[in-house]
Design an enzyme around this catalytic site. Structure first.
Site, PDB file in Angstrom:
ATOM      1  N   TYR A 199       0.372  -1.607   0.351  1.00 42.20           N
ATOM      2  CA  TYR A 199      -0.199   0.230  -0.086  1.00 42.20           C
ATOM      3  C   TYR A 199       1.158   1.235  -0.542  1.00 42.20           C
ATOM      4  O   TYR A 199       0.381   2.227  -0.820  1.00 42.20           O
ATOM      5  CB  TYR A 199      -0.775   0.092   1.159  1.00 42.20           C
ATOM      6  CG  TYR A 199      -1.680   1.201   1.423  1.00 42.20           C
ATOM      7  CD1 TYR A 199      -3.202   1.303   0.345  1.00 42.20           C
ATOM      8  CD2 TYR A 199      -2.605   2.608   2.351  1.00 42.20           C
ATOM      9  CE1 TYR A 199      -3.948   1.749   0.158  1.00 42.20           C
ATOM     10  CE2 TYR A 199      -2.716   3.147   2.065  1.00 42.20           C
ATOM     11  CZ  TYR A 199      -3.896   2.498   0.877  1.00 42.20           C
ATOM     12  OH  TYR A 199      -5.052   3.710   1.065  1.00 42.20           O
ATOM     13  N   ALA A 200       1.934   0.687   1.282  1.00 41.34           N
ATOM     14  CA  ALA A 200       2.974   2.754   1.115  1.00 41.34           C
ATOM     15  C   ALA A 200       3.165   2.849  -0.859  1.00 41.34           C
ATOM     16  O   ALA A 200       4.022   3.958  -1.008  1.00 41.34           O
ATOM     17  CB  ALA A 200       3.829   2.489   2.192  1.00 41.34           C
ATOM     18  N   LYS A 203       1.168   4.125  -3.294  1.00 43.38           N
ATOM     19  CA  LYS A 203       0.823   5.589  -2.195  1.00 43.38           C
ATOM     20  C   LYS A 203       2.078   6.276  -3.028  1.00 43.38           C
ATOM     21  O   LYS A 203       1.625   7.668  -3.443  1.00 43.38           O
ATOM     22  CB  LYS A 203       0.339   5.962  -1.350  1.00 43.38           C
ATOM     23  CG  LYS A 203      -1.110   4.770  -1.026  1.00 43.38           C
ATOM     24  CD  LYS A 203      -2.626   5.359  -1.804  1.00 43.38           C
ATOM     25  CE  LYS A 203      -3.532   5.132  -1.787  1.00 43.38           C
ATOM     26  NZ  LYS A 203      -4.475   5.294  -2.622  1.00 43.38           N
TER      27      LYS A 203
END
Length: 293
Positions: A199-200, A203
């Site tokens: 996810y990091a 993003k």
């Protein structure tokens, strides 16, 4: 004595030259400012009631954004991946607020779905003025335990989906020479987070992609900015155990979760407001002071 007089004459000449130059620059500046102002205002005003696509808008932040745009009289394409009933409810609310809406099911992890989404919107409304890339998923676990499919699913939707949707949008906006893209990133993309390598990374990639799109399309009057929410009240935060919630709130100077409507307000400004026409390539954290960059 002669030297003093000569110095006075030279000083006077210099003052006169500066004054003349100042008047010329000021006059040119006024004319240029007026021309640019009219062009920017006309372009921005056309966007205020434009055609908008909000991905992942059946709930949460996406829903709040769709409603905020609809309340401005926009035509809003409400996108969903799983719950058509929820998306249809959002569309009804948009129309009650004075906007127009259509519902389009599309998985943002599939390029063919993205192409179909844009085709359905342009077939109905003819163009796309605003794209809000909000759709996202999580498959959280520590990196050492993360399976290839958990990594790839998140990258496909949260990063590749943003790229392909933005690519489709800029083809339309580029021809019209106007448009705005707002990407929903996350503070996790700014500072990282244990258990969210996928996810990091996605993003963080969205933030870098935002800057690149902004650089490539600024000359065509297309802006691209990112909004990076922190902890926003949602079904996910509602399920957090009380003992963990206390620790989370201690790390937020504002001492509370944000509301989806607060994120939507910033997105609405970047997407529609004439005052945002000169803002591009920026990332705005809306996190109660967590990051304070």
């Amino acid at each position: 004595m002669q030297t003093a007089c000569l110095n006075q004459q030279l000083a006077g000449a210099r003052v006169g030259m500066r004054s003349s130059a100042s008047r010329l620059l000021k006059a040119a500046g006024v004319r240029r400012s007026s021309t640019v102002s009219k062009a920017v205002s006309a372009s921005a005003l056309q966007l205020e009631s434009g055609v908008c696509i909000v991905t992942g808008s059946s709930r949460g932040i996406g829903k709040a954004v769709a409603l905020a745009l609809g309340a401005q009289g926009c035509k809003v394409a409400v996108n969903y991946a799983g719950r058509k009933d929820a998306a249809e409810e959002v569309a009804q609310q948009i129309e009650q607020l004075g906007g127009e809406a259509m519902v389009v099911g599309a998985n943002l992890g599939k390029r063919e779905d993205i192409e179909r989404l844009f085709k359905e919107v342009t077939d109905k409304w003819g163009t796309v003025n605003v794209l809000v890339n909000n759709a996202g998923i999580t498959r959280d676990t520590l990196m050492m335990r993360m399976k290839p499919e958990q990594w790839q699913e998140v990258i496909d939707v949260n990063l590749s989906g943003v790229f392909y949707a933005s690519q489709a949008a800029t083809k339309i906006m580029g021809k019209a020479r106007k448009g705005r893209i707002v990407n929903i990133a996350s503070v996790v993309g700014l500072v990282g987070n244990a258990g969210q390598a996928n996810y990091a990374a996605a993003k963080g990639g969205v933030i870098a992609l935002t800057k690149t799109i902004a650089r490539e399309y600024a000359g065509r009057n297309i802006t691209c900015n990112a909004v990076a929410p922190g902890f926003i009240a949602s079904d996910m935060t509602a399920a957090i155990d009380a003992k963990y919630e206390e620790q989370i709130l201690k790390g937020i100077p504002a001492g509370r979760y944000g509301q989806p409507e607060e994120v939507a307000g910033l997105v609405r400004f970047l997407a529609l407001d004439p005052a945002a026409a000169y803002i591009t390539g920026q990332t705005y954290a809306i996190d109660g002071g967590m990051t304070m960059q």
